[in-house]
Design a protein around this motif. Structure first.
Motif, PDB file in Angstrom:
ATOM      1  N   ILE A   1     -27.701  17.173  22.725  1.00 26.88           N
ATOM      2  CA  ILE A   1     -27.812  15.792  21.859  1.00 26.88           C
ATOM      3  C   ILE A   1     -27.528  14.734  22.646  1.00 26.88           C
ATOM      4  O   ILE A   1     -28.082  13.806  22.449  1.00 26.88           O
ATOM      5  CB  ILE A   1     -26.942  16.083  20.500  1.00 26.88           C
ATOM      6  N   SER A   2     -26.191  14.916  23.374  1.00 26.83           N
ATOM      7  CA  SER A   2     -25.786  13.617  24.005  1.00 26.83           C
ATOM      8  C   SER A   2     -26.613  13.126  25.108  1.00 26.83           C
ATOM      9  O   SER A   2     -26.995  12.007  25.223  1.00 26.83           O
ATOM     10  CB  SER A   2     -24.427  13.958  24.697  1.00 26.83           C
ATOM     11  N   ARG A   3     -27.010  14.090  25.859  1.00 30.73           N
ATOM     12  CA  ARG A   3     -28.280  13.538  27.139  1.00 30.73           C
ATOM     13  C   ARG A   3     -29.457  13.136  26.372  1.00 30.73           C
ATOM     14  O   ARG A   3     -30.199  12.129  26.691  1.00 30.73           O
ATOM     15  CB  ARG A   3     -28.552  14.733  27.993  1.00 30.73           C
ATOM     16  N   ALA A   4     -30.018  13.698  25.405  1.00 35.17           N
ATOM     17  CA  ALA A   4     -31.356  12.998  24.749  1.00 35.17           C
ATOM     18  C   ALA A   4     -31.142  11.805  24.215  1.00 35.17           C
ATOM     19  O   ALA A   4     -31.915  10.764  23.957  1.00 35.17           O
ATOM     20  CB  ALA A   4     -31.869  14.289  23.805  1.00 35.17           C
ATOM     21  N   LEU A   5     -30.005  11.727  23.516  1.00 38.53           N
ATOM     22  CA  LEU A   5     -29.487  10.396  22.881  1.00 38.53           C
ATOM     23  C   LEU A   5     -29.391   9.290  23.828  1.00 38.53           C
ATOM     24  O   LEU A   5     -29.815   8.201  23.572  1.00 38.53           O
ATOM     25  CB  LEU A   5     -28.484  10.431  21.898  1.00 38.53           C
ATOM     26  N   GLU A   6     -28.474   9.675  24.735  1.00 38.91           N
ATOM     27  CA  GLU A   6     -28.271   8.731  25.933  1.00 38.91           C
ATOM     28  C   GLU A   6     -29.512   8.182  26.708  1.00 38.91           C
ATOM     29  O   GLU A   6     -29.614   6.727  26.385  1.00 38.91           O
ATOM     30  CB  GLU A   6     -27.552   9.321  27.010  1.00 38.91           C
ATOM     31  N   ALA A   7     -30.409   8.773  26.695  1.00 37.98           N
ATOM     32  CA  ALA A   7     -31.853   8.221  27.360  1.00 37.98           C
ATOM     33  C   ALA A   7     -32.363   7.255  26.272  1.00 37.98           C
ATOM     34  O   ALA A   7     -33.038   6.355  26.716  1.00 37.98           O
ATOM     35  CB  ALA A   7     -32.649   9.346  27.514  1.00 37.98           C
TER      36      ALA A   7
ATOM     37  N   GLN B   1     -31.212   6.694  13.576  1.00 38.46           N
ATOM     38  CA  GLN B   1     -32.573   6.735  13.223  1.00 38.46           C
ATOM     39  C   GLN B   1     -33.048   7.278  14.768  1.00 38.46           C
ATOM     40  O   GLN B   1     -34.262   8.062  14.935  1.00 38.46           O
ATOM     41  CB  GLN B   1     -33.253   5.336  13.354  1.00 38.46           C
ATOM     42  N   LEU B   2     -32.413   7.142  15.892  1.00 36.32           N
ATOM     43  CA  LEU B   2     -32.704   7.247  17.166  1.00 36.32           C
ATOM     44  C   LEU B   2     -32.422   8.972  17.318  1.00 36.32           C
ATOM     45  O   LEU B   2     -33.127   9.863  17.926  1.00 36.32           O
ATOM     46  CB  LEU B   2     -32.064   6.876  18.319  1.00 36.32           C
ATOM     47  N   VAL B   3     -31.126   9.350  16.800  1.00 39.84           N
ATOM     48  CA  VAL B   3     -30.733  10.998  16.877  1.00 39.84           C
ATOM     49  C   VAL B   3     -31.427  11.827  16.086  1.00 39.84           C
ATOM     50  O   VAL B   3     -31.568  13.196  16.302  1.00 39.84           O
ATOM     51  CB  VAL B   3     -29.226  11.014  16.968  1.00 39.84           C
ATOM     52  N   GLN B   4     -31.663  11.384  14.886  1.00 38.34           N
ATOM     53  CA  GLN B   4     -32.310  12.233  13.888  1.00 38.34           C
ATOM     54  C   GLN B   4     -33.592  13.104  14.552  1.00 38.34           C
ATOM     55  O   GLN B   4     -33.554  14.362  14.094  1.00 38.34           O
ATOM     56  CB  GLN B   4     -32.770  11.619  12.796  1.00 38.34           C
ATOM     57  N   PRO B   5     -34.480  12.681  15.267  1.00 36.28           N
ATOM     58  CA  PRO B   5     -35.653  13.563  15.771  1.00 36.28           C
ATOM     59  C   PRO B   5     -34.851  14.552  16.550  1.00 36.28           C
ATOM     60  O   PRO B   5     -35.388  15.673  16.558  1.00 36.28           O
ATOM     61  CB  PRO B   5     -36.553  12.636  16.371  1.00 36.28           C
ATOM     62  N   ILE B   6     -34.001  14.238  17.377  1.00 41.55           N
ATOM     63  CA  ILE B   6     -33.451  15.326  18.435  1.00 41.55           C
ATOM     64  C   ILE B   6     -32.624  16.318  17.515  1.00 41.55           C
ATOM     65  O   ILE B   6     -32.754  17.664  17.682  1.00 41.55           O
ATOM     66  CB  ILE B   6     -32.210  14.786  19.205  1.00 41.55           C
ATOM     67  N   ILE B   7     -32.005  15.855  16.455  1.00 45.38           N
ATOM     68  CA  ILE B   7     -31.094  16.866  15.548  1.00 45.38           C
ATOM     69  C   ILE B   7     -32.175  17.917  14.739  1.00 45.38           C
ATOM     70  O   ILE B   7     -32.116  18.846  14.754  1.00 45.38           O
ATOM     71  CB  ILE B   7     -30.406  15.907  14.544  1.00 45.38           C
ATOM     72  N   ASP B   8     -33.367  17.227  14.411  1.00 44.14           N
ATOM     73  CA  ASP B   8     -34.430  18.038  13.673  1.00 44.14           C
ATOM     74  C   ASP B   8     -35.100  18.926  14.428  1.00 44.14           C
ATOM     75  O   ASP B   8     -35.210  20.286  14.178  1.00 44.14           O
ATOM     76  CB  ASP B   8     -35.412  17.028  12.751  1.00 44.14           C
ATOM     77  N   GLU B   9     -35.343  18.640  15.529  1.00 43.84           N
ATOM     78  CA  GLU B   9     -36.160  19.440  16.618  1.00 43.84           C
ATOM     79  C   GLU B   9     -35.315  20.588  17.053  1.00 43.84           C
ATOM     80  O   GLU B   9     -35.887  21.769  17.241  1.00 43.84           O
ATOM     81  CB  GLU B   9     -36.289  18.645  17.696  1.00 43.84           C
ATOM     82  N   ASN B  10     -33.837  20.607  17.017  1.00 44.83           N
ATOM     83  CA  ASN B  10     -33.040  21.603  17.341  1.00 44.83           C
ATOM     84  C   ASN B  10     -32.480  22.305  16.178  1.00 44.83           C
ATOM     85  O   ASN B  10     -31.419  23.215  16.354  1.00 44.83           O
ATOM     86  CB  ASN B  10     -32.103  21.118  18.481  1.00 44.83           C
ATOM     87  N   HIS B  11     -32.684  21.884  14.969  1.00 43.73           N
ATOM     88  CA  HIS B  11     -32.374  22.626  13.739  1.00 43.73           C
ATOM     89  C   HIS B  11     -30.817  22.484  13.592  1.00 43.73           C
ATOM     90  O   HIS B  11     -30.083  23.361  13.159  1.00 43.73           O
ATOM     91  CB  HIS B  11     -32.860  24.155  13.819  1.00 43.73           C
ATOM     92  N   PHE B  12     -30.499  21.488  13.884  1.00 44.58           N
ATOM     93  CA  PHE B  12     -29.051  20.877  13.677  1.00 44.58           C
ATOM     94  C   PHE B  12     -28.766  20.248  12.204  1.00 44.58           C
ATOM     95  O   PHE B  12     -30.033  19.724  11.757  1.00 44.58           O
ATOM     96  CB  PHE B  12     -28.363  20.107  14.939  1.00 44.58           C
ATOM     97  N   GLU B  13     -27.735  19.666  12.051  1.00 41.45           N
ATOM     98  CA  GLU B  13     -27.462  18.851  10.885  1.00 41.45           C
ATOM     99  C   GLU B  13     -26.903  17.871  11.408  1.00 41.45           C
ATOM    100  O   GLU B  13     -25.809  17.585  12.190  1.00 41.45           O
ATOM    101  CB  GLU B  13     -26.604  19.526   9.716  1.00 41.45           C
TER     102      GLU B  13
END
Length: 155
Positions: free
Chosen positions: A58-64, A13-25
């Motif tokens: 992804i790592s930096r954004a998720l870590e925060a 749930q925390l990482v999905q917005p980061i993934i979506d914002e950057n067009h990753f899967e």
């Protein structure tokens, strides 16, 4: 400690917005203990393959977000990486993308005295997958009997 699945779900749930914002899967999230250490692993991909800069982003954004939410009580190591060539098929989108491709299957218990099978993925549903074997016969395997299914590596 929250259960492993709860940690994996909350991390998703925390990482999905980061993934979506950057067009990753988002391929998978796992929380596992190996030796004395806990690992929180996030597997991501994108068209053409994910690179080290993508993983760092992804790592930096998720870590925060993880530090802010602070729901994991144990010390853990966060890893963000590509799922690699031998990535397992876990979600319906993995199966959908793999229709018509060769897969390797490892079973929890043997079928016809074999625990490993290879064939072309023909179809899948919530309960089973169907592969075409080398001799042209179709074989249906119950998903709960599958320990691992992944794309066959052809070198």
């Amino acid at each position: 400690m929250a259960k492993r699945t709860d940690i994996e779900l909350r991390t998703e749930q925390l990482v999905q917005p980061i993934i979506d914002e950057n067009h990753f899967e988002l391929v998978d999230v796992e929380y596992v203990k190996e030796g004395a250490n806990w690992y929180l692993r996030v597997y991501a991909d994108k068209e053409g393959g994910i690179n080290i800069d993508d993983c760092v982003l992804i790592s930096r954004a998720l870590e925060a977000k993880l530090d802010e939410d602070d729901f994991i009580q144990e010390a853990y190591i966060l890893e963000v990486s590509s799922p690699g060539l031998g990535r397992p098929l876990k979600k319906d989108k993995d199966f959908e993308r793999s229709i018509g491709r060769d897969v390797e299957i490892k079973l929890y218990r043997p079928i016809e005295k074999q625990k490993e099978w290879e064939g072309t993925l023909v179809s899948y549903n919530n309960d089973s997958i169907t592969i075409t074997l080398e001799d042209g016969a179709n074989m249906e395997i119950t998903r709960s009997d599958i320990a691992l299914i992944r794309l066959a590596l052809d070198f």
